[in-house]
Design a protein around this motif. Sequence first.
Motif, PDB file in Angstrom:
ATOM      1  N   VAL A  30      41.613  37.976  42.286  1.00 52.37           N
ATOM      2  CA  VAL A  30      42.391  37.642  43.495  1.00 52.37           C
ATOM      3  C   VAL A  30      43.774  37.764  43.283  1.00 52.37           C
ATOM      4  CG1 VAL A  30      42.516  35.587  45.131  1.00 52.37           C
ATOM      5  CG2 VAL A  30      40.186  35.961  43.882  1.00 52.37           C
ATOM      6  N   VAL A  31      44.256  38.318  44.289  1.00 56.31           N
ATOM      7  CA  VAL A  31      45.706  38.644  44.073  1.00 56.31           C
ATOM      8  C   VAL A  31      46.326  37.963  45.581  1.00 56.31           C
ATOM      9  CG1 VAL A  31      47.535  40.348  44.163  1.00 56.31           C
ATOM     10  CG2 VAL A  31      45.223  41.021  43.111  1.00 56.31           C
ATOM     11  N   PRO A  32      47.215  37.072  45.371  1.00 58.39           N
ATOM     12  CA  PRO A  32      47.796  36.444  46.484  1.00 58.39           C
ATOM     13  C   PRO A  32      49.023  37.396  47.094  1.00 58.39           C
ATOM     14  CG  PRO A  32      48.004  34.816  44.475  1.00 58.39           C
ATOM     15  CD  PRO A  32      47.432  36.177  44.114  1.00 58.39           C
ATOM     16  N   GLU A  33      48.946  37.461  48.342  1.00 56.08           N
ATOM     17  CA  GLU A  33      49.738  38.399  48.849  1.00 56.08           C
ATOM     18  C   GLU A  33      51.052  37.543  49.633  1.00 56.08           C
ATOM     19  OE1 GLU A  33      47.452  40.500  52.067  1.00 56.08           O
ATOM     20  OE2 GLU A  33      47.041  41.808  50.384  1.00 56.08           O
ATOM     21  N   GLY A  34      51.247  36.522  49.411  1.00 53.99           N
ATOM     22  CA  GLY A  34      52.286  35.527  50.114  1.00 53.99           C
ATOM     23  C   GLY A  34      51.717  34.747  51.533  1.00 53.99           C
ATOM     24  N   GLY A  35      52.288  33.916  51.646  1.00 52.31           N
ATOM     25  CA  GLY A  35      51.765  33.048  52.840  1.00 52.31           C
ATOM     26  C   GLY A  35      50.356  32.442  52.368  1.00 52.31           C
ATOM     27  N   ASN A  36      49.474  32.460  53.433  1.00 52.49           N
ATOM     28  CA  ASN A  36      48.362  32.134  53.331  1.00 52.49           C
ATOM     29  C   ASN A  36      47.269  33.268  53.000  1.00 52.49           C
ATOM     30  OD1 ASN A  36      48.479  29.229  53.785  1.00 52.49           O
ATOM     31  ND2 ASN A  36      48.905  29.646  55.986  1.00 52.49           N
ATOM     32  N   THR A  37      47.639  34.348  52.629  1.00 50.69           N
ATOM     33  CA  THR A  37      46.800  35.543  52.602  1.00 50.69           C
ATOM     34  C   THR A  37      46.562  35.897  51.160  1.00 50.69           C
ATOM     35  OG1 THR A  37      47.804  36.484  54.671  1.00 50.69           O
ATOM     36  CG2 THR A  37      46.700  37.995  53.275  1.00 50.69           C
ATOM     37  N   PHE A  38      45.453  36.560  50.841  1.00 59.28           N
ATOM     38  CA  PHE A  38      45.012  37.013  49.649  1.00 59.28           C
ATOM     39  C   PHE A  38      44.335  38.216  49.613  1.00 59.28           C
ATOM     40  CE2 PHE A  38      42.525  33.395  50.507  1.00 59.28           C
ATOM     41  CZ  PHE A  38      41.353  33.639  49.904  1.00 59.28           C
ATOM     42  N   ASN A  39      44.081  38.857  48.588  1.00 68.02           N
ATOM     43  CA  ASN A  39      43.422  40.238  48.587  1.00 68.02           C
ATOM     44  C   ASN A  39      42.497  40.198  47.184  1.00 68.02           C
ATOM     45  OD1 ASN A  39      42.601  42.846  49.234  1.00 68.02           O
ATOM     46  ND2 ASN A  39      43.917  43.629  47.554  1.00 68.02           N
ATOM     47  N   ILE A  40      41.400  40.829  47.710  1.00 68.07           N
ATOM     48  CA  ILE A  40      40.410  40.760  46.392  1.00 68.07           C
ATOM     49  C   ILE A  40      40.317  42.363  46.301  1.00 68.07           C
ATOM     50  CG2 ILE A  40      38.006  40.036  45.450  1.00 68.07           C
ATOM     51  CD1 ILE A  40      38.436  37.601  47.041  1.00 68.07           C
ATOM     52  N   PRO A  41      40.776  43.177  45.309  1.00 66.10           N
ATOM     53  CA  PRO A  41      40.575  44.524  45.242  1.00 66.10           C
ATOM     54  C   PRO A  41      39.137  44.751  44.725  1.00 66.10           C
ATOM     55  CG  PRO A  41      42.204  43.685  43.890  1.00 66.10           C
ATOM     56  CD  PRO A  41      41.573  42.294  44.285  1.00 66.10           C
ATOM     57  N   TYR A  42      38.554  45.831  44.967  1.00 68.98           N
ATOM     58  CA  TYR A  42      37.412  46.529  44.538  1.00 68.98           C
ATOM     59  C   TYR A  42      37.669  46.824  43.166  1.00 68.98           C
ATOM     60  CZ  TYR A  42      33.662  49.898  43.947  1.00 68.98           C
ATOM     61  OH  TYR A  42      32.422  50.542  43.447  1.00 68.98           O
ATOM     62  N   ARG A  43      36.285  46.064  42.297  1.00 70.14           N
ATOM     63  CA  ARG A  43      36.488  46.290  40.854  1.00 70.14           C
ATOM     64  C   ARG A  43      34.765  46.766  40.439  1.00 70.14           C
ATOM     65  NH1 ARG A  43      38.668  41.808  37.063  1.00 70.14           N
ATOM     66  NH2 ARG A  43      37.788  43.177  35.727  1.00 70.14           N
ATOM     67  N   GLY A  44      34.377  47.621  41.213  1.00 68.95           N
ATOM     68  CA  GLY A  44      32.741  48.295  40.999  1.00 68.95           C
ATOM     69  C   GLY A  44      32.221  47.660  41.973  1.00 68.95           C
ATOM     70  N   ARG A  45      30.819  47.984  41.447  1.00 64.93           N
ATOM     71  CA  ARG A  45      29.653  47.680  42.556  1.00 64.93           C
ATOM     72  C   ARG A  45      29.779  46.262  42.975  1.00 64.93           C
ATOM     73  NH1 ARG A  45      24.348  50.812  41.912  1.00 64.93           N
ATOM     74  NH2 ARG A  45      24.037  50.191  43.881  1.00 64.93           N
ATOM     75  N   SER A  46      30.000  45.746  44.260  1.00 62.58           N
ATOM     76  CA  SER A  46      30.082  44.415  44.626  1.00 62.58           C
ATOM     77  C   SER A  46      29.820  44.413  46.190  1.00 62.58           C
ATOM     78  CB  SER A  46      31.375  43.752  44.486  1.00 62.58           C
ATOM     79  OG  SER A  46      31.641  43.585  43.219  1.00 62.58           O
ATOM     80  N   GLY A  47      29.228  43.265  46.570  1.00 62.09           N
ATOM     81  CA  GLY A  47      28.834  43.433  47.910  1.00 62.09           C
ATOM     82  C   GLY A  47      29.756  42.350  48.740  1.00 62.09           C
ATOM     83  N   ASP A  48      29.641  42.114  49.975  1.00 59.42           N
ATOM     84  CA  ASP A  48      30.588  41.200  50.562  1.00 59.42           C
ATOM     85  C   ASP A  48      30.021  39.554  50.068  1.00 59.42           C
ATOM     86  OD1 ASP A  48      31.203  43.169  52.290  1.00 59.42           O
ATOM     87  OD2 ASP A  48      30.484  42.353  54.136  1.00 59.42           O
ATOM     88  N   ASN A  49      28.997  39.494  49.549  1.00 60.32           N
ATOM     89  CA  ASN A  49      28.904  38.228  49.067  1.00 60.32           C
ATOM     90  C   ASN A  49      29.843  37.835  47.889  1.00 60.32           C
ATOM     91  OD1 ASN A  49      26.493  37.892  50.841  1.00 60.32           O
ATOM     92  ND2 ASN A  49      25.022  37.478  49.432  1.00 60.32           N
ATOM     93  N   GLU A  50      29.751  38.761  47.149  1.00 62.85           N
ATOM     94  CA  GLU A  50      30.601  38.655  45.813  1.00 62.85           C
ATOM     95  C   GLU A  50      32.177  38.353  46.156  1.00 62.85           C
ATOM     96  OE1 GLU A  50      28.251  41.261  45.970  1.00 62.85           O
ATOM     97  OE2 GLU A  50      27.167  40.624  44.322  1.00 62.85           O
TER      98      GLU A  50
END
Length: 130
Positions: A30-50
């Motif tokens: 999980v990468v914080p982007e500032g403020g209240n926003t964060f990004n979860i980059p792709y790291r291999g096979r993952s569905g929306d649940n993950e």
Amino acid sequence: MLRHLIPAVLALGLTAVPASAWLSRNNLVVVPEGGNTFNIPYRGRSGDNEFWCAAGDYVQNALGLPGSTRIWRLSEPPRRQGEGIRFSLSPEGAASRTGLAVFSSGPAGSVLALTATGVCPPRSGRFSTN
């Protein structure tokens, strides 16, 4: 010995993440982007649940916010192959839906942090807490 060490060092360099990143219980970054926003980059096979699992885990355990905190998906589903998902703690720019197959009475594109961690796979293994 050295020929085995070189690929390992290269692999570590390719998976480097920002110092502010946080590793969720399901091993997504999980990468914080500032403020209240964060990004979860792709790291291999993952569905929306993950991705939602990691978002809920981050909000509750890294940020220390309660399970009643609402998380908004910013990236419109469906997620393209190889893409991550952006999330926010505010509704500005929220997606029209969550991409999850859960029933929620809240605003479109959002779930509670507790609901998000509810889609996490059960912990297993030697050091399991469940």
